[in-house]
Design a protein around this motif. Structure first.
Motif, short mmCIF file in Angstrom:
data_model
loop_
_atom_site.label_atom_id
_atom_site.label_comp_id
_atom_site.label_asym_id
_atom_site.label_seq_id
_atom_site.Cartn_x
_atom_site.Cartn_y
_atom_site.Cartn_z
N PRO A 102 41.00 29.06 34.24
CA PRO A 102 39.65 29.25 34.78
C PRO A 102 39.30 30.72 34.94
N VAL A 103 38.02 31.02 34.81
CA VAL A 103 37.51 32.39 34.91
C VAL A 103 36.65 32.50 36.16
N SER A 104 37.00 33.42 37.05
CA SER A 104 36.26 33.61 38.30
C SER A 104 35.40 34.87 38.22
N VAL A 105 34.15 34.74 38.66
CA VAL A 105 33.21 35.87 38.64
C VAL A 105 32.53 35.94 40.01
N ASN A 106 32.50 37.13 40.60
CA ASN A 106 31.83 37.31 41.89
C ASN A 106 30.32 37.19 41.72
N VAL A 107 29.69 36.43 42.61
CA VAL A 107 28.25 36.24 42.57
C VAL A 107 27.71 36.35 44.00
N SER A 108 26.65 37.11 44.16
CA SER A 108 26.04 37.32 45.47
C SER A 108 25.16 36.14 45.87
N ALA A 109 25.08 35.91 47.18
CA ALA A 109 24.16 34.89 47.69
C ALA A 109 22.73 35.19 47.29
N HIS A 110 22.38 36.48 47.17
CA HIS A 110 21.02 36.84 46.73
C HIS A 110 20.74 36.30 45.34
N SER A 111 21.74 36.31 44.48
CA SER A 111 21.56 35.80 43.12
C SER A 111 21.41 34.28 43.13
N ILE A 112 22.27 33.62 43.89
CA ILE A 112 22.26 32.16 43.93
C ILE A 112 20.90 31.63 44.38
N MET A 113 20.27 32.32 45.32
CA MET A 113 19.00 31.85 45.86
C MET A 113 17.79 32.37 45.06
N ASP A 114 18.05 33.04 43.95
CA ASP A 114 16.98 33.60 43.12
C ASP A 114 16.66 32.61 41.98
N GLU A 115 15.44 32.11 41.93
CA GLU A 115 15.08 31.07 40.97
C GLU A 115 15.19 31.56 39.52
N GLU A 116 14.79 32.79 39.26
CA GLU A 116 14.87 33.32 37.90
C GLU A 116 16.32 33.43 37.45
N ASN A 130 31.87 23.51 28.15
CA ASN A 130 33.12 23.42 28.90
C ASN A 130 33.47 24.78 29.52
N SER A 131 32.57 25.28 30.35
CA SER A 131 32.63 26.66 30.82
C SER A 131 33.89 26.99 31.61
N ASN A 132 34.31 26.09 32.51
CA ASN A 132 35.47 26.34 33.36
C ASN A 132 35.34 27.67 34.10
N ILE A 133 34.15 27.87 34.67
CA ILE A 133 33.83 29.10 35.41
C ILE A 133 33.82 28.81 36.90
N HIS A 134 34.37 29.74 37.66
CA HIS A 134 34.26 29.69 39.11
C HIS A 134 33.30 30.80 39.55
N PHE A 135 32.30 30.45 40.33
CA PHE A 135 31.48 31.45 41.00
C PHE A 135 32.12 31.74 42.35
N GLU A 136 32.57 32.98 42.54
CA GLU A 136 33.12 33.39 43.83
C GLU A 136 31.98 33.93 44.69
N LEU A 137 31.61 33.17 45.69
CA LEU A 137 30.52 33.56 46.57
C LEU A 137 30.98 34.70 47.48
N THR A 138 30.40 35.88 47.28
CA THR A 138 30.81 37.04 48.06
C THR A 138 30.34 36.92 49.51
N GLU A 139 30.98 37.69 50.37
CA GLU A 139 30.80 37.51 51.81
C GLU A 139 29.75 38.41 52.43
N THR A 140 29.06 39.23 51.63
CA THR A 140 28.23 40.30 52.19
C THR A 140 26.76 39.96 52.33
N ALA A 141 26.36 38.75 51.96
CA ALA A 141 24.95 38.36 52.12
C ALA A 141 24.88 36.91 52.55
N SER A 142 23.82 36.58 53.25
CA SER A 142 23.67 35.25 53.82
C SER A 142 22.93 34.31 52.86
#
Length: 268
Positions: A102-116, A130-142
């Motif tokens: 599996p491949v893990s990539v850091n992703v911000s909460a700001h990105s997750i909540m962005d519709e675009e 068959n992406s097998n991707i992990h989004f690692e939700l970073t801790e610095t944004a709500s």
């Protein structure tokens, strides 16, 4: 760190330089292997964004990523990293991709909540890849709406994207966030690993591992710096570890060579 980031965000040079680097898609990638505690095999990789030829403190990822977050650039930065990750890994032989896991990539909460951003993610990934991707939700944004975030991560799971809670119990990544979201993994921050030799630090790490086991989640410890930490985490039931003592972040060529070497020397 917050005061430093707030200060440099007011300076024209760091922000302009970051915008210029992103405009040319100039960020580089490094790949840090994750190792299975049971047998030491490579069991995944984390993708890390790097500023090419970094010379200044604000060009280190812990600073420019936060700067991007404060300046609402996280969706663009995260999408660039994800796109470049897909391109880089798809250029590798299928056998090697499968061996890396599996491949893990850091992703911000700001990105997750962005519709675009989410629209772009649906174009980039699909159930057939068959992406097998992990989004690692970073801790610095709500995540300002946990119910909506849960719906988003449920949608992402249909694209082969699973959720990992990065730096668990640090910043905004609280037990409430874990309970609200369909996470598959939690990660223990390097600061907690560094304090494991203290009684309070040991108890904190042990509690996180217990929470993961109770919720049937995978658990990865970051920042392994010596054999003692590695051995202790194995005995505590940690699933995976990563850190400079095991392997520093690598170029894609170095990663390929490491994977090939470990395959060749694996007991038959």
């Amino acid at each position: 760190m917050v005061d430093f980031i707030t200060e440099i965000s007011r300076q024209p040079e760091p922000l302009a330089a970051l915008q210029g680097l992103m405009a040319t898609n100039g960020l580089e990638l490094a790949f840090q292997p994750k190792f299975r505690c049971l047998d030491g095999a490579i069991a995944g990789i984390e993708v890390l964004a790097r500023w090419p030829g970094a010379r200044y403190t604000w060009q280190q990822p812990e600073y420019f990523v936060r700067l991007a977050e404060q300046q609402s650039l996280s969706p663009t930065l995260d999408l660039q990293v994800l796109t470049k990750t897909q391109e880089t890994l798809h250029a590798l032989p299928a056998r090697l991709r499968n061996a890396l896991g599996p491949v893990s990539v850091n992703v911000s909460a700001h990105s997750i909540m962005d519709e675009e951003f989410m629209t772009d993610i649906k174009r980039l990934f699909s159930p057939t890849k068959n992406s097998n991707i992990h989004f690692e939700l970073t801790e610095t944004a709500s995540l300002f709406c946990l119910k909506r975030a849960c719906e988003i991560f449920t949608t992402l799971s249909r694209l082969g994207i699973s959720l990992s809670i990065d730096d668990f119990l640090q910043g905004y990544n609280t037990l409430e966030v874990l309970d609200a979201l369909p996470a598959k993994e939690i990660k223990i921050d390097r600061k907690d690993i560094a304090r494991m030799h203290e009684r309070a630090g040991f108890r904190r790490v042990a509690a996180m591992i217990t929470i993961a086991k109770q919720k049937r989640l995978r658990i990865t410890a970051e920042g392994i710096e010596n054999e003692g930490q590695w051995s202790l985490l194995k005995s505590m039931g940690c699933d995976f570890c990563q850190g400079f003592w095991l392997s520093p972040p690598l170029t894609v060529d170095e990663l390929s060579a490491l994977s090939e070497s470990m395959t060749l020397h694996r007991p038959q």
